[in-house]
Design a protein around this motif. Structure first.
Motif, PDB file in Angstrom:
ATOM      1  N   TYR A 124       9.735   7.148   5.219  1.00  0.00           N
ATOM      2  CA  TYR A 124       9.986   8.272   6.118  1.00  0.00           C
ATOM      3  C   TYR A 124      10.583   7.785   7.433  1.00  0.00           C
ATOM      4  CZ  TYR A 124       9.016  12.068   9.399  1.00  0.00           C
ATOM      5  OH  TYR A 124       9.137  13.025  10.374  1.00  0.00           O
ATOM      6  N   PHE A 125      10.085   6.659   7.936  1.00  0.00           N
ATOM      7  CA  PHE A 125      10.578   6.115   9.199  1.00  0.00           C
ATOM      8  C   PHE A 125      11.944   5.438   9.068  1.00  0.00           C
ATOM      9  CE2 PHE A 125       6.000   5.652  10.946  1.00  0.00           C
ATOM     10  CZ  PHE A 125       6.110   6.846  11.646  1.00  0.00           C
ATOM     11  N   GLY A 126      12.382   5.145   7.838  1.00  0.00           N
ATOM     12  CA  GLY A 126      13.717   4.578   7.689  1.00  0.00           C
ATOM     13  C   GLY A 126      13.864   3.413   6.743  1.00  0.00           C
ATOM     14  N   ALA A 127      12.784   2.954   6.097  1.00  0.00           N
ATOM     15  CA  ALA A 127      12.920   1.851   5.145  1.00  0.00           C
ATOM     16  C   ALA A 127      13.787   2.283   3.971  1.00  0.00           C
ATOM     17  CB  ALA A 127      11.543   1.394   4.662  1.00  0.00           C
TER      18      ALA A 127
ATOM     19  N   HIS B 137       0.869  -1.185   0.000  1.00  0.00           N
ATOM     20  CA  HIS B 137       0.000   0.000   0.000  1.00  0.00           C
ATOM     21  C   HIS B 137       0.902   1.230   0.000  1.00  0.00           C
ATOM     22  CE1 HIS B 137      -2.252  -3.317   1.884  1.00  0.00           C
ATOM     23  NE2 HIS B 137      -3.252  -2.836   1.161  1.00  0.00           N
ATOM     24  N   LYS B 138       0.948   1.944  -1.122  1.00  0.00           N
ATOM     25  CA  LYS B 138       1.964   2.972  -1.318  1.00  0.00           C
ATOM     26  C   LYS B 138       1.915   4.071  -0.266  1.00  0.00           C
ATOM     27  CE  LYS B 138       4.153   5.923  -4.759  1.00  0.00           C
ATOM     28  NZ  LYS B 138       4.312   7.061  -3.861  1.00  0.00           N
ATOM     29  N   ASP B 139       0.714   4.484   0.149  1.00  0.00           N
ATOM     30  CA  ASP B 139       0.654   5.538   1.156  1.00  0.00           C
ATOM     31  C   ASP B 139       1.320   5.081   2.453  1.00  0.00           C
ATOM     32  OD1 ASP B 139      -1.376   3.670   1.482  1.00  0.00           O
ATOM     33  OD2 ASP B 139      -2.792   5.106   2.335  1.00  0.00           O
ATOM     34  N   ARG B 140       1.189   3.800   2.767  1.00  0.00           N
ATOM     35  CA  ARG B 140       1.802   3.263   3.975  1.00  0.00           C
ATOM     36  C   ARG B 140       3.305   3.058   3.795  1.00  0.00           C
ATOM     37  NH1 ARG B 140      -2.546  -1.084   6.439  1.00  0.00           N
ATOM     38  NH2 ARG B 140      -4.405   0.217   6.176  1.00  0.00           N
ATOM     39  N   THR B 141       3.691   2.497   2.666  1.00  0.00           N
ATOM     40  CA  THR B 141       5.128   2.267   2.472  1.00  0.00           C
ATOM     41  C   THR B 141       5.883   3.581   2.310  1.00  0.00           C
ATOM     42  OG1 THR B 141       4.797   1.880   0.094  1.00  0.00           O
ATOM     43  CG2 THR B 141       4.787  -0.049   1.543  1.00  0.00           C
TER      44      THR B 141
END
Length: 345
Positions: free
Chosen positions: A210-213, A201-205
């Motif tokens: 942003y968190f570091g992935a 889900h692009k909005d989530r990924t």
């Protein structure tokens, strides 16, 4: 007062119910300021039988102390507090080892005579060991991030800690729900160099990035496993954090972990039989760990960075509803129209 109950799968209602009261000298009554709908709440939303309802719902909350039992010290009426999703005395041998979810005097909100937190108020057993006092003058903009300390941030952090994520590590995170995204944040905080997020889900990924992935893999099953191995020289990653709880996610974890690695599960398992034999875990010396997160053990460690804005785990909340609108919140999360729903009574 008003509180949310689940009568059966798909049937959530907000109804009048008696106000909570102090029943034991170790209790407190807390007026709920913020609560939320958890991804784990969707499991009964899909499966609860009418015979097992109505069940009081909600286990994550911030609130203001209204009443205190005679044995509770260190707290006062009017204190702003955060509660872990499991209450515990914080003094027994398990709590001292950081395993609050196994406390003999502990338990869970919404079980037995303890009400749920999707409500105007809640009785907190073992209040002295459970509740963590927050600054009284905290900026209201921080409340969503502070609420994540009740469960999803601590659960993501537990996944990373149980996997012994360390500086320079390569980590795979399976699941782009709130826990998976905060497992990404936690792995980054612990020094992981490469973080592969498996989500579609692009909005989530995007939030995961942003968190570091560092990498996102939308493919599932064998195709997704092959992508992880392509990114890691054919080996897989030393740590795999599984934040879903369904068998396909577990199977991807087994496929993505390298020999000698660790699979850390924090998604509530919706299955009983998982492969652990020679071909899956035993042969490649893979460690399987995880479990319900003892988030009380992590709140003191995680709180300062939330208060000073260094981290913003509250970004996982993308919809806010009133208490009366909680049924709509469940529907939005079930339909993947919302990542995580904040409840502001």
């Amino acid at each position: 007062m008003r509180a949310a109950f689940m009568y059966k799968a798909g049937d959530v209602r907000v109804e009048d119910t008696p106000d909570p009261v102090v029943k034991q000298p170790t209790d407190a009554v807390v007026r709920v300021v913020r609560s939320c709908v958890c991804g784990s709440d969707l499991h009964p939303y899909h499966s609860l039988s009418a015979a097992d309802g109505p069940a009081p719902m909600g286990h994550e909350f911030l609130g203001v102390v209204e009443e205190l039992g005679s044995d509770v010290s260190g707290l006062r009426r009017g204190d702003l507090v955060v509660s872990p999703f499991a209450f515990a005395d914080n003094t027994c041998e398990y709590c001292r080892e950081g395993l609050h979810t196994s406390c003999p005097k502990g338990g869970w909100y919404g079980v037995g005579e303890v009400g749920g937190a999707q409500a105007e108020a809640v009785r907190v057993p073992q209040a002295q060991g459970t509740l963590v006092k927050l600054p009284s003058d905290v900026d209201s903009a921080l409340l969503p991030s502070l609420l994540t300390l009740a469960d999803v941030y601590g659960t993501g952090y537990h996944a990373a800690k149980q996997a012994h994520v360390r500086p320079g590590d390569a980590v795979t995170v399976i699941g782009d729900g709130a826990v998976g995204l905060l497992a990404v944040l936690s792995a980054k905080q612990l020094g992981a160099e490469r973080i592969i997020l498996m989500g579609r889900h692009k909005d989530r990924t995007d939030l995961g990035r942003y968190f570091g992935a560092t990498d996102v893999i939308p493919e599932r099953g064998e195709e997704g496993i092959a992508k992880v191995r392509d990114l890691t020289g054919g080996h897989g990653t030393r740590a795999v954090l599984e934040a879903v709880g369904h068998m396909p996610a577990y199977e991807m974890a087994v496929g993505a972990v390298r020999p000698g690695g660790v699979i850390s599960r924090v998604g509530v398992p919706q299955y009983e039989d998982a492969p652990v034999g020679f071909g899956s875990l035993f042969g490649p010396n893979v460690t399987l760990t995880g479990g319900p997160a003892p988030v009380r053990a992590y709140i003191d460690e995680l709180l300062p960075a939330v208060l000073d804005g260094t981290v913003e785990p509250g970004r996982v909340f993308d919809r806010t509803v009133s208490l009366e609108e909680v049924p709509q919140g469940y529907r939005a999360m079930d339909r993947r129209e919302a990542l995580k729903v904040l409840v502001a009574p």
